[in-house]
Scaffold this motif. Structure first.
Motif, PDB file in Angstrom:
ATOM      1  N   SER A  18       0.856  -1.189   0.000  1.00 43.18           N
ATOM      2  CA  SER A  18       0.000   0.000   0.000  1.00 43.18           C
ATOM      3  C   SER A  18       0.887   1.233   0.000  1.00 43.18           C
ATOM      4  CB  SER A  18      -0.925   0.018   1.212  1.00 43.18           C
ATOM      5  OG  SER A  18      -0.170   0.071   2.415  1.00 43.18           O
ATOM      6  N   GLY A  19       0.324   2.336  -0.453  1.00 42.64           N
ATOM      7  CA  GLY A  19       1.088   3.566  -0.507  1.00 42.64           C
ATOM      8  C   GLY A  19       0.204   4.784  -0.341  1.00 42.64           C
ATOM      9  N   SER A  20       0.729   5.796   0.343  1.00 41.45           N
ATOM     10  CA  SER A  20       0.040   7.087   0.452  1.00 41.45           C
ATOM     11  C   SER A  20       0.829   8.100  -0.369  1.00 41.45           C
ATOM     12  CB  SER A  20      -0.052   7.507   1.919  1.00 41.45           C
ATOM     13  OG  SER A  20       1.240   7.563   2.491  1.00 41.45           O
ATOM     14  N   GLY A  21       0.367   9.314  -0.409  1.00 40.82           N
ATOM     15  CA  GLY A  21       1.043  10.316  -1.219  1.00 40.82           C
ATOM     16  C   GLY A  21       0.932  10.027  -2.703  1.00 40.82           C
ATOM     17  N   ILE A  22      -0.169   9.398  -3.101  1.00 41.35           N
ATOM     18  CA  ILE A  22      -0.367   9.023  -4.499  1.00 41.35           C
ATOM     19  C   ILE A  22      -0.685  10.269  -5.325  1.00 41.35           C
ATOM     20  CG2 ILE A  22      -1.707   7.561  -6.057  1.00 41.35           C
ATOM     21  CD1 ILE A  22      -0.021   6.065  -3.961  1.00 41.35           C
ATOM     22  N   GLY A  23      -0.063  10.381  -6.493  1.00 41.93           N
ATOM     23  CA  GLY A  23      -0.390  11.458  -7.413  1.00 41.93           C
ATOM     24  C   GLY A  23      -1.618  11.109  -8.237  1.00 41.93           C
ATOM     25  N   LEU A  24      -2.157  12.086  -8.936  1.00 47.56           N
ATOM     26  CA  LEU A  24      -3.360  11.849  -9.735  1.00 47.56           C
ATOM     27  C   LEU A  24      -3.354  12.756 -10.965  1.00 47.56           C
ATOM     28  CD1 LEU A  24      -6.029  10.111  -9.434  1.00 47.56           C
ATOM     29  CD2 LEU A  24      -7.133  12.259  -8.820  1.00 47.56           C
ATOM     30  N   GLU A  25      -3.776  12.190 -12.081  1.00 49.07           N
ATOM     31  CA  GLU A  25      -4.007  12.971 -13.296  1.00 49.07           C
ATOM     32  C   GLU A  25      -5.507  13.086 -13.510  1.00 49.07           C
ATOM     33  OE1 GLU A  25      -1.875  12.635 -17.378  1.00 49.07           O
ATOM     34  OE2 GLU A  25      -3.751  11.520 -17.591  1.00 49.07           O
ATOM     35  N   ILE A  26      -5.982  14.312 -13.729  1.00 46.91           N
ATOM     36  CA  ILE A  26      -7.403  14.565 -13.968  1.00 46.91           C
ATOM     37  C   ILE A  26      -7.554  15.160 -15.355  1.00 46.91           C
ATOM     38  CG2 ILE A  26      -9.453  15.831 -13.206  1.00 46.91           C
ATOM     39  CD1 ILE A  26      -8.312  15.855 -10.403  1.00 46.91           C
TER      40      ILE A  26
END
Length: 209
Positions: free
Chosen positions: A191-199
């Motif tokens: 598992s990981g936090s600090g995930i980036g996102l493309e919108i």
């Protein structure tokens, strides 16, 4: 005057907005400089270092000048700084909801890494990620295309984008499953936090990394 200016600039760089980013981060990225000394979130955090030095320098100078006239100026300044830091996230959140109330463009949607995370597993080159994503929809946008960005992975992975439904004028935690492909055959999970996102909205893309 130089001490007051230094304190003000330092105070501008340090506060954290409702998305979990400092104003200094946004300013550094706007002028094309990474806010981190070594890539994304590695090394020294430059806006914090610069902002702290300016705030300390400015505060000491202001106190030395005005303490004879205002003996309690140091404690008042410290309380003022704390108050600004505490209310700043609430102020920025409400300001965005107010100014983008009727918007349906990509500017009306934002992503926060705070409380966002993905649980992932892979088999061969295929990767599955079960994600909880913290999305802000300030306006009246109804749909957007999103995909997670995990640049910190040891094995680069490209996830397929997915169309999601958004609730107007709200902060929402989206629970979505994404599928992708990594460049090497390997089995792993975690598992990981600090995930980036493309919108993406109407052909326009915005990345939160």
């Amino acid at each position: 005057m130089i001490f007051i200016s230094a304190a003000i600039i330092g105070l501008v760089l340090l506060p954290i907005n409702h998305l979990g980013n400092s104003v200094g981060d946004d300013l550094f990225r706007w002028i094309g400089i990474s806010p981190w000394a070594q890539g994304d979130r590695y090394g020294f955090h430059l806006p914090v270092i610069l902002g702290s030095l300016l705030l300390i320098f400015g505060t000491i100078g202001v106190v030395n000048i005005y303490r004879p006239q205002y003996p309690k100026i140091m404690s008042r300044l410290i309380l003022g700084y704390i108050a600004i830091m505490l209310i700043f996230p609430f102020v920025t959140e409400q300001l965005f909801f107010l100014t983008k109330f009727n918007s349906t463009s990509i500017s009306s949607v934002a992503y926060s890494k705070k409380e966002s995370q993905c649980n992932y597993s892979s088999e061969g080159k295929q990767v599955k990620a079960v994600c909880k994503l913290n999305i802000y929809n300030y306006g009246k946008l109804e749909q957007a295309t999103i995909r997670p960005i995990m640049n910190g992975w040891l094995v680069p992975t490209e996830f397929k984008p997915k169309v999601v439904t958004l609730h107007p004028q709200s902060q929402t935690f989206l629970n979505e499953v994404f599928y992708g492909e990594q460049i090497e055959d390997t089995e792993r999970q975690g598992s990981g936090s600090g995930i980036g996102l493309e919108i993406e909205v109407n052909g326009y893309k915005k990345k939160f990394e």
